[in-house]
Enzyme design. Structure first.
Site, PDB file in Angstrom:
ATOM      1  N   LEU A   3       0.846  -1.198   0.000  1.00  0.00           N
ATOM      2  CA  LEU A   3       0.000   0.000   0.000  1.00  0.00           C
ATOM      3  C   LEU A   3       0.877   1.242   0.000  1.00  0.00           C
ATOM      4  CD1 LEU A   3      -2.759  -1.042   2.564  1.00  0.00           C
ATOM      5  CD2 LEU A   3      -2.505  -1.639   0.146  1.00  0.00           C
ATOM      6  N   ARG A  10       1.462  14.308   6.437  1.00  0.00           N
ATOM      7  CA  ARG A  10       2.321  14.662   7.565  1.00  0.00           C
ATOM      8  C   ARG A  10       3.776  14.904   7.168  1.00  0.00           C
ATOM      9  NH1 ARG A  10       0.081   9.634  10.959  1.00  0.00           N
ATOM     10  NH2 ARG A  10      -0.382   8.983   8.818  1.00  0.00           N
ATOM     11  N   LYS A  17       5.286  10.355  -0.622  1.00  0.00           N
ATOM     12  CA  LYS A  17       6.009   9.882   0.575  1.00  0.00           C
ATOM     13  C   LYS A  17       6.951   8.724   0.287  1.00  0.00           C
ATOM     14  CE  LYS A  17       3.754   7.973   4.141  1.00  0.00           C
ATOM     15  NZ  LYS A  17       3.009   8.021   5.420  1.00  0.00           N
ATOM     16  N   GLY A  73      -8.503   5.343   2.429  1.00  0.00           N
ATOM     17  CA  GLY A  73      -8.121   4.509   3.569  1.00  0.00           C
ATOM     18  C   GLY A  73      -7.452   3.219   3.131  1.00  0.00           C
ATOM     19  N   GLY A 132      -1.678   2.085  15.709  1.00  0.00           N
ATOM     20  CA  GLY A 132      -2.935   1.461  16.116  1.00  0.00           C
ATOM     21  C   GLY A 132      -2.694   0.528  17.300  1.00  0.00           C
ATOM     22  N   GLU A 147      -7.184   2.927  16.159  1.00  0.00           N
ATOM     23  CA  GLU A 147      -6.233   3.907  15.636  1.00  0.00           C
ATOM     24  C   GLU A 147      -6.033   5.048  16.630  1.00  0.00           C
ATOM     25  OE1 GLU A 147      -4.432   3.649  12.657  1.00  0.00           O
ATOM     26  OE2 GLU A 147      -5.220   1.659  13.081  1.00  0.00           O
TER      27      GLU A 147
HETATM   28  C1  UD1 Z   1      -1.338   2.542   9.791  1.00  0.00           C
HETATM   29  C2  UD1 Z   1      -2.271   1.591  10.521  1.00  0.00           C
HETATM   30  C3  UD1 Z   1      -1.880   1.572  11.993  1.00  0.00           C
HETATM   31  C4  UD1 Z   1      -0.433   1.116  12.129  1.00  0.00           C
HETATM   32  C5  UD1 Z   1       0.482   1.981  11.270  1.00  0.00           C
HETATM   33  C6  UD1 Z   1       1.861   1.348  11.229  1.00  0.00           C
HETATM   34  C7  UD1 Z   1      -4.420   1.700   9.351  1.00  0.00           C
HETATM   35  C8  UD1 Z   1      -5.802   2.217   9.380  1.00  0.00           C
HETATM   36  N1  UD1 Z   1      -3.638   2.047  10.361  1.00  0.00           N
HETATM   37  O1  UD1 Z   1      -1.523   3.835  10.326  1.00  0.00           O
HETATM   38  O2  UD1 Z   1      -2.720   0.687  12.703  1.00  0.00           O
HETATM   39  O3  UD1 Z   1      -0.066   1.175  13.492  1.00  0.00           O
HETATM   40  O4  UD1 Z   1       0.026   2.094   9.936  1.00  0.00           O
HETATM   41  O5  UD1 Z   1       2.770   2.136  10.531  1.00  0.00           O
HETATM   42  O6  UD1 Z   1      -4.060   0.954   8.452  1.00  0.00           O
HETATM   43  N2  UD1 Z   1      -2.428   4.118   2.099  1.00  0.00           N
HETATM   44  C9  UD1 Z   1      -3.007   3.846   0.887  1.00  0.00           C
HETATM   45  N3  UD1 Z   1      -4.256   4.358   0.632  1.00  0.00           N
HETATM   46  C10 UD1 Z   1      -4.947   5.083   1.548  1.00  0.00           C
HETATM   47  C11 UD1 Z   1      -4.354   5.336   2.789  1.00  0.00           C
HETATM   48  C12 UD1 Z   1      -3.090   4.837   3.033  1.00  0.00           C
HETATM   49  O7  UD1 Z   1      -2.427   3.189   0.030  1.00  0.00           O
HETATM   50  O8  UD1 Z   1      -6.065   5.485   1.228  1.00  0.00           O
HETATM   51  C13 UD1 Z   1      -1.063   3.602   2.355  1.00  0.00           C
HETATM   52  C14 UD1 Z   1      -0.087   4.711   2.699  1.00  0.00           C
HETATM   53  O9  UD1 Z   1       0.576   5.158   1.531  1.00  0.00           O
HETATM   54  C15 UD1 Z   1       0.875   4.035   3.669  1.00  0.00           C
HETATM   55  C16 UD1 Z   1       0.015   2.956   4.313  1.00  0.00           C
HETATM   56  O10 UD1 Z   1      -1.085   2.769   3.480  1.00  0.00           O
HETATM   57  O11 UD1 Z   1       1.953   3.439   2.987  1.00  0.00           O
HETATM   58  C17 UD1 Z   1      -0.411   3.337   5.717  1.00  0.00           C
HETATM   59  O12 UD1 Z   1      -1.173   4.524   5.681  1.00  0.00           O
HETATM   60  P1  UD1 Z   1      -1.018   5.684   6.766  1.00  0.00           P
HETATM   61  O13 UD1 Z   1      -2.027   6.722   6.476  1.00  0.00           O
HETATM   62  O14 UD1 Z   1       0.388   6.088   6.860  1.00  0.00           O
HETATM   63  O15 UD1 Z   1      -1.468   4.916   8.083  1.00  0.00           O
HETATM   64  P2  UD1 Z   1      -0.982   5.175   9.586  1.00  0.00           P
HETATM   65  O16 UD1 Z   1      -1.759   6.300  10.148  1.00  0.00           O
HETATM   66  O17 UD1 Z   1       0.470   5.215   9.661  1.00  0.00           O
HETATM   67 CA    CA Z   2       2.069   5.281   8.173  1.00  0.00          CA
END
Ligand code: UD1
Ligand code: CA
Length: 450
Positions: A3, A10, A17, A73, A132, A147
């Protein structure tokens, strides 16, 4: 499934990123390297924000890119990626912003996929903030993941077991459960972590594997996280070199942004930065605060402090610096000496030749035992094109001489200090171009009017 479609808000940066760099390589490249080392049938990467840039960087690498038009998400992202999964493969989910995980950690997780269970990789952090939290019931069963933004009380906030984001699960289970996930939470996003609750509701066992070394799951959400991850990785890279016997004065002040091949008894002083492909022969020593990129140094070669070397190959027992700059396609043969404030570019210096102080050597072919005095300049550029200076064996060039290229200094030529060499010089002769010195008698030095 990787993902990598998040907005990365941020980071406060215009760059996607996952293209920010760790040890000189994009975050995503580290994740993909781990993914590839597991020998998967397929790698899919979900991209969105900056997707074009990411694809052009990794497009050739046999990866299937899935577009997530809006970052709704992590569950939404994964849902798009698994949409046409056939059969029931084991799926490993990696996050593009969790770059330091190693293949073994993933293997342990995959081995635990007893269909149709869901297995999460968790870790215990001294400071769980931002991750999380893993919520367990009185039997120790994982019930859900909450979260940071949705934490409702301090008891939950204090839970130190957190989600790394990495999970393994059967493909079928994902296609069944993902569509059920809603977005009723503080961020209004489809959380992949809600998969845990959905699994529990369906009676699907949820297992966890605890990552023994939580540093490996350092997530990168901000510039500060990036710096933390960089140090963790650098400590790991320095550790690997030290295990091979390289002496690193202070691993906390060492940076590798490429690969190093080091022979025995190599010593690196503080603040050394190594980039690209580096080869260090036996007994090589690099002084403090020197930067080397694509450099190969022969046995016993010493680079003193504050040098910048790029595209340099040396023989044995060469000494460079302090404060020298050597760049692109330079070859220094055995026992060459390059001293302070000397710049060398695209040149070859033969055995035991020296330029010890303040010189510019560009596009030069220099033989053995040549001595270039302080302030010698090869005038290689005529404003339009570059020209070559050839200096044969045993030449002595006196201080502050300019060699107007193209020009050839015959073997054994002796160029007097302050000479502007405009024509080839014959072997074994003295060449000088000077005005006669005048001395003015009875001259008075101007004094201040009082
Ligand atoms: C996420 C986890 C959290 C965990 C943390 C570990 C979720 C909801 N939360 O939080 O439990 O402790 O990672 O690092 O998963 N992304 C997508 N599409 C989206 C949103 C995000 O591809 O719509 C990708 C981002 O590019 C990233 C990853 O998913 O590589 C995680 O997303 P991010 O928003 O950074 O989640 P965290 O708040 O870090
Ligand atoms: Ca993250």
């Amino acid at each position: 499934m990787v993902l990598a479609a998040g907005a990365g808000t941020r980071m406060r940066s215009s760059r996607p990123k996952v293209l920010h760099e760790l040890a000189g390589r994009p975050l995503l490249e580290w994740v993909l390297e781990t993914a590839r080392s597991l020998g998967p049938d397929e790698i899919r990467v979900v991209t969105g924000v900056g997707g074009g840039e990411i694809r052009s960087r990794f497009g050739e690498s046999g990866i299937r890119f899935v577009d997530q038009p809006e970052p709704l998400g992590t569950a939404h992202a994964l849902g798009l990626a698994v949409v046409d999964v056939t059969g029931d493969p084991s799926v490993l989910v990696l996050y593009g912003d969790v770059p330091l995980l190693e293949a073994d950690d993933c293997k342990r997780l995959l081995e635990a996929v007893e269909q149709p269970a869901l297995t999460l990789l968790t870790m215990e952090r001294m400071d769980p903030c931002g991750y999380g939290r893993i919520i367990r019931d009185e039997h120790g069963q994982v019930r859900r993941v909450v979260e940071e933004a949705d934490l409702s009380d301090d008891t939950m906030r204090a839970i130190r077991e957190v989600n790394t984001g990495i999970l393994a699960c059967s493909g079928q289970l994902l296609t069944r459960l993902l569509p059920r996930i809603g977005k009723r939470n503080a961020q209004g996003e489809f959380y992949l972590t809600d998969l845990v609750e959905e699994a529990f509701r369906d009676g699907v066992p949820v297992h966890t594997r605890l990552l023994r070394c939580p540093e490996k799951a350092q997530g990168v959400n901000s510039a500060s996280d990036l710096a933390t991850a960089e140090r963790i990785l650098q400590t790991r890279l320095a550790g690997a070199l030290m295990r091979q016997g390289v002496r690193i004065r202070d691993p906390a002040r060492f940076d590798l942004r490429g690969s190093v091949e080091a022979a025995s008894d190599v010593e690196l002083d503080v603040g050394v930065i190594l980039e690209g492909r580096i080869r260090l022969g036996p007994g090589v020593r690099i002084g403090p605060y020197s930067i080397l990129r694509d450099v190969s140094l022969g046995e016993g070669t010493e680079v003193l402090s504050h040098c910048v070397l790029e595209g340099v190959e040396t023989g044995n027992h060469v000494r460079i610096g302090p404060f020298a700059r050597i760049r692109s396609s330079t070859r220094l043969h055995h026992h060459v000496r390059i001293g302070n404030f000397v710049e060398v570019k695209n040149s070859r210096l033969g055995e035991s030749s020296k330029a010890n102080h303040l010189a510019y050597i560009g596009d030069a072919e220099i033989g053995d035992d040549v001595n270039l005095g302080a302030g010698v300049i090869t005038v290689n550029y005529d404003g339009a094109e570059k020209h070559v200076t050839v200096i044969e064996d045993g030449v002595f060039v006196g201080c502050d001489s300019q060699l107007i290229a193209p020009v050839r200094l015959g073997h054994g030529s002796f160029i007097a200090a302050g000479t502007t060499v405009v024509r080839d010089t014959p072997p074994d002769q003295l060449t000088l171009s000077r005005n006669d010195q005048k001395n003015i008698p009875h001259w008075k030095r101007p004094g201040k009017k009082s």
